[in-house]
Design a protein around this motif. Structure first.
Motif, PDB file in Angstrom:
ATOM      1  N   GLN A 119     -54.270  -1.271  28.629  1.00 53.10           N
ATOM      2  CA  GLN A 119     -54.377  -2.283  27.442  1.00 53.10           C
ATOM      3  C   GLN A 119     -53.083  -3.451  28.057  1.00 53.10           C
ATOM      4  O   GLN A 119     -53.262  -4.747  27.899  1.00 53.10           O
ATOM      5  N   GLY A 120     -52.148  -2.791  28.504  1.00 49.91           N
ATOM      6  CA  GLY A 120     -50.985  -3.616  28.856  1.00 49.91           C
ATOM      7  C   GLY A 120     -51.256  -4.432  30.007  1.00 49.91           C
ATOM      8  O   GLY A 120     -50.776  -5.607  30.416  1.00 49.91           O
ATOM      9  N   ARG A 121     -52.212  -3.872  31.015  1.00 53.58           N
ATOM     10  CA  ARG A 121     -52.559  -4.558  32.187  1.00 53.58           C
ATOM     11  C   ARG A 121     -53.637  -5.587  31.872  1.00 53.58           C
ATOM     12  O   ARG A 121     -53.389  -6.587  32.257  1.00 53.58           O
ATOM     13  N   ASP A 122     -54.705  -5.047  31.360  1.00 55.09           N
ATOM     14  CA  ASP A 122     -55.997  -6.063  31.157  1.00 55.09           C
ATOM     15  C   ASP A 122     -56.295  -6.673  29.910  1.00 55.09           C
ATOM     16  O   ASP A 122     -57.213  -7.445  29.700  1.00 55.09           O
ATOM     17  N   GLY A 123     -55.525  -6.124  29.004  1.00 54.85           N
ATOM     18  CA  GLY A 123     -55.606  -6.560  27.654  1.00 54.85           C
ATOM     19  C   GLY A 123     -55.179  -7.706  26.760  1.00 54.85           C
ATOM     20  O   GLY A 123     -54.182  -8.197  27.809  1.00 54.85           O
ATOM     21  N   THR A 124     -55.467  -8.072  25.804  1.00 57.43           N
ATOM     22  CA  THR A 124     -54.905  -9.373  25.059  1.00 57.43           C
ATOM     23  C   THR A 124     -53.497  -8.475  24.198  1.00 57.43           C
ATOM     24  O   THR A 124     -53.595  -7.245  24.319  1.00 57.43           O
ATOM     25  N   MET A 125     -52.920  -9.173  23.724  1.00 56.72           N
ATOM     26  CA  MET A 125     -51.866  -8.815  22.894  1.00 56.72           C
ATOM     27  C   MET A 125     -52.277  -8.075  21.677  1.00 56.72           C
ATOM     28  O   MET A 125     -51.874  -6.981  21.178  1.00 56.72           O
ATOM     29  N   LEU A 126     -53.646  -8.626  21.099  1.00 58.85           N
ATOM     30  CA  LEU A 126     -54.174  -7.846  20.137  1.00 58.85           C
ATOM     31  C   LEU A 126     -54.728  -6.373  20.757  1.00 58.85           C
ATOM     32  O   LEU A 126     -54.435  -5.340  19.894  1.00 58.85           O
ATOM     33  N   ASP A 127     -54.977  -6.117  21.742  1.00 55.29           N
ATOM     34  CA  ASP A 127     -55.520  -4.778  22.449  1.00 55.29           C
ATOM     35  C   ASP A 127     -54.163  -4.044  22.563  1.00 55.29           C
ATOM     36  O   ASP A 127     -54.223  -2.723  22.390  1.00 55.29           O
ATOM     37  N   ILE A 128     -53.029  -4.564  23.009  1.00 56.04           N
ATOM     38  CA  ILE A 128     -51.801  -3.880  23.381  1.00 56.04           C
ATOM     39  C   ILE A 128     -51.457  -3.309  22.042  1.00 56.04           C
ATOM     40  O   ILE A 128     -51.136  -2.100  21.856  1.00 56.04           O
ATOM     41  N   LEU A 129     -51.380  -4.071  20.675  1.00 61.13           N
ATOM     42  CA  LEU A 129     -50.921  -3.516  19.629  1.00 61.13           C
ATOM     43  C   LEU A 129     -51.879  -2.340  18.990  1.00 61.13           C
ATOM     44  O   LEU A 129     -51.345  -1.635  18.635  1.00 61.13           O
ATOM     45  N   ALA A 130     -53.063  -2.665  19.396  1.00 57.19           N
ATOM     46  CA  ALA A 130     -54.127  -1.893  18.719  1.00 57.19           C
ATOM     47  C   ALA A 130     -53.889  -0.178  19.390  1.00 57.19           C
ATOM     48  O   ALA A 130     -53.851   0.750  18.773  1.00 57.19           O
ATOM     49  N   GLY A 131     -53.500  -0.441  20.754  1.00 57.34           N
ATOM     50  CA  GLY A 131     -53.517   0.704  21.503  1.00 57.34           C
ATOM     51  C   GLY A 131     -51.975   1.487  21.025  1.00 57.34           C
ATOM     52  O   GLY A 131     -51.919   2.441  21.283  1.00 57.34           O
ATOM     53  N   LEU A 132     -50.870   0.720  20.939  1.00 51.69           N
ATOM     54  CA  LEU A 132     -49.595   1.201  20.511  1.00 51.69           C
ATOM     55  C   LEU A 132     -49.583   1.788  19.338  1.00 51.69           C
ATOM     56  O   LEU A 132     -48.942   2.596  18.820  1.00 51.69           O
ATOM     57  N   ILE A 133     -50.245   0.986  18.217  1.00 48.46           N
ATOM     58  CA  ILE A 133     -49.775   1.358  16.933  1.00 48.46           C
ATOM     59  C   ILE A 133     -50.330   2.992  16.296  1.00 48.46           C
ATOM     60  O   ILE A 133     -49.280   3.395  15.621  1.00 48.46           O
ATOM     61  N   PRO A 134     -51.128   3.456  16.761  1.00 47.70           N
ATOM     62  CA  PRO A 134     -51.310   4.875  16.256  1.00 47.70           C
ATOM     63  C   PRO A 134     -50.135   5.903  16.738  1.00 47.70           C
ATOM     64  O   PRO A 134     -49.887   6.766  15.753  1.00 47.70           O
TER      65      PRO A 134
END
Ligand SMILES: Cc1ncc(CN)c(N)n1
Length: 231
Positions: A119-134
């Motif tokens: 997510q950090g490499r290929d994703g948007t900020m939305l993806d990064i947050l979605a991956g981090l939050i859990p």
């Protein structure tokens, strides 16, 4: 309903399974076996190293100084405060935290790291947050869940761990709430496809949270590691 409410609702069955997991139950009733603690702390140390790098990737994708500042504070917190939780586990199991820092990534840790780093490499900020939050969200929920079910934590061996996560974050807004607020902000300008993708990223991280407990409780390593040193 906000995007984050929708995600929480979808993840609820996973959260319920996490509450029932023998590792989490072992924290709740203070009976967690030493081998499970050792495996968990070793893997979690490595996992949190990756977590710091995702925050750093989030900084590279930030468009405001306020976002940059927020992520650098999280880096500081992970590096300097979250060790309280590891110290507590190590004390109970009579382990030295310093000796647990040289482990190798077990399969689930590897999978979770890769998922977030992607997510950090290929994703948007939305993806990064979605991956981090859990990560902060499920631990905060676990902490609160145990605190609600335990009338007094006086003398509880895992008191520091439970209180650390149960009260996770600042006084006015916990990390998880703050991250969800940011996620909802980004979600407002996103397309349906982008939201669907972020939802999958979020739910995958939730499943990986459950798998992390499972891996640690049963000390799941690479199948052939004892025969051939794979990692
Ligand atoms: C795997 C995992 N997930 C969440 C957390 C809480 N930051 C943690 N320490 N480790």
């Amino acid at each position: 309903m906000t995007f984050s409410d929708q995600l929480k609702q979808k993840a609820e069955p996973i959260l319920q399974e996490i509450y029932q997991h023998p590792f989490v139950k072992g924290i709740e009733d203070g009976t967690l076996p030493k081998e499970a603690i050792k495996f968990y702390v070793q893997q979690d140390f490595l996992y949190l190293n990756a977590f710091v790098k995702i925050y750093a990737q989030a900084i590279t994708k930030s468009t405001t100084r306020e976002d940059m500042d927020f992520f650098q504070e999280q880096i500081h917190f992970t590096l300097h405060s979250e060790t309280i939780a590891h110290q507590n586990l190590c004390q109970v199991a009579h382990l030295s935290l310093d000796q647990l820092k040289d482990g190798a990534l077990a399969p689930t840790t590897f999978m979770y790291q890769q998922h977030m780093l992607e997510q950090g490499r290929d994703g948007t900020m939305l993806d990064i947050l979605a991956g981090l939050i859990p990560c902060p969200w499920t631990y905060w929920e676990i902490g609160k869940h145990i605190m609600n079910r335990t009338p007094s934590l006086e003398g509880h061996p895992f008191r520091d761990w439970i209180e650390f996560y149960g009260k996770y974050g600042s006084e006015d807004m916990t990390f998880a709430e703050e991250l969800f607020r940011r996620l909802d902000e980004k979600a407002q300008g996103a397309t349906k496809n982008e939201l669907n993708h972020a939802e999958k990223v979020f739910l995958k991280s939730c499943e990986l949270e459950w798998r992390f407990w499972e891996m640690s409780f049963y000390q799941e390593d690479w199948k052939f590691n004892s025969l051939i040193k794979i990692h």
